[in-house]
Design a protein around this motif. Sequence first.
Motif, PDB file in Angstrom:
ATOM      1  N   LEU A 158       0.833  -1.206   0.000  1.00 37.34           N
ATOM      2  CA  LEU A 158       0.000   0.000   0.000  1.00 37.34           C
ATOM      3  C   LEU A 158       0.862   1.249   0.000  1.00 37.34           C
ATOM      4  N   GLU A 159       1.836   1.304   0.887  1.00 36.72           N
ATOM      5  CA  GLU A 159       2.671   2.499   1.010  1.00 36.72           C
ATOM      6  C   GLU A 159       3.508   2.734  -0.248  1.00 36.72           C
ATOM      7  N   GLU A 160       3.898   1.660  -0.923  1.00 36.99           N
ATOM      8  CA  GLU A 160       4.702   1.796  -2.146  1.00 36.99           C
ATOM      9  C   GLU A 160       3.865   2.170  -3.359  1.00 36.99           C
ATOM     10  N   SER A 161       2.662   1.589  -3.459  1.00 35.21           N
ATOM     11  CA  SER A 161       1.919   1.668  -4.717  1.00 35.21           C
ATOM     12  C   SER A 161       0.543   2.307  -4.627  1.00 35.21           C
ATOM     13  N   GLY A 162       0.027   2.492  -3.429  1.00 36.89           N
ATOM     14  CA  GLY A 162      -1.301   3.080  -3.279  1.00 36.89           C
ATOM     15  C   GLY A 162      -2.395   2.038  -3.222  1.00 36.89           C
ATOM     16  N   PRO A 163      -3.593   2.471  -2.827  1.00 38.97           N
ATOM     17  CA  PRO A 163      -4.701   1.541  -2.617  1.00 38.97           C
ATOM     18  C   PRO A 163      -5.157   0.796  -3.878  1.00 38.97           C
ATOM     19  N   ALA A 164      -5.051   1.413  -5.030  1.00 42.40           N
ATOM     20  CA  ALA A 164      -5.537   0.778  -6.255  1.00 42.40           C
ATOM     21  C   ALA A 164      -4.777  -0.507  -6.574  1.00 42.40           C
ATOM     22  N   LEU A 165      -3.510  -0.564  -6.205  1.00 41.26           N
ATOM     23  CA  LEU A 165      -2.707  -1.744  -6.515  1.00 41.26           C
ATOM     24  C   LEU A 165      -2.664  -2.765  -5.379  1.00 41.26           C
ATOM     25  N   LEU A 166      -3.380  -2.488  -4.307  1.00 42.62           N
ATOM     26  CA  LEU A 166      -3.465  -3.459  -3.216  1.00 42.62           C
ATOM     27  C   LEU A 166      -4.596  -4.431  -3.527  1.00 42.62           C
ATOM     28  N   THR A 167      -4.222  -5.555  -4.090  1.00 46.42           N
ATOM     29  CA  THR A 167      -5.185  -6.608  -4.391  1.00 46.42           C
ATOM     30  C   THR A 167      -4.688  -7.888  -3.725  1.00 46.42           C
ATOM     31  N   MET A 168      -5.567  -8.851  -3.620  1.00 44.75           N
ATOM     32  CA  MET A 168      -5.158 -10.121  -3.031  1.00 44.75           C
ATOM     33  C   MET A 168      -4.107 -10.792  -3.927  1.00 44.75           C
TER      34      MET A 168
END
Length: 169
Positions: free
Chosen positions: A16-26
Amino acid sequence: MTPRAREIAAAARDLLEESGPALLTMRTLADRLGIKAPSLYKHFPDKHAVEVELVAQMLTESAEALEAAESRAPGSLEALATAYRDYALAHPHLYCLATERPLPRAELPAGLEDRAALPLLRACDGDLDLARATWAFAHGMVILEIHGRFPEDADLAAAWKRGLQALHP
């Protein structure tokens, strides 16, 4: 949480901290851990549960930052505002995840939201409406700063000071 669930949450936070919420997927989380996505579901029922854990981390850490500021400078709104801003700017993606969508109150640890709000409520002498207005000001300033909405020459320190003075003459 189990040690493995803590490891998953830590990896989710890093992602999350590196890429943001959009790229936080399972799937990206599983890839980060070197496992298959279905393995994650043994520890978290879905992505929302992972996000709730991250929101709880943000509330816990921001509460700790505000409590530390309060202990250094009891009753100082400026100290609380500085701690709030510093925390949010140090963790912009986590801050946005936790504040730009409905708060999953029912799924958070009991009392956590209140703990995070208490230093500000005390600085506002228990005036809940004033504390909410002050938080709204602080959140607005932080979110605009995170999203790069202020001109480069904006004196944000002066804006913070003026805003706090307006709310707390």
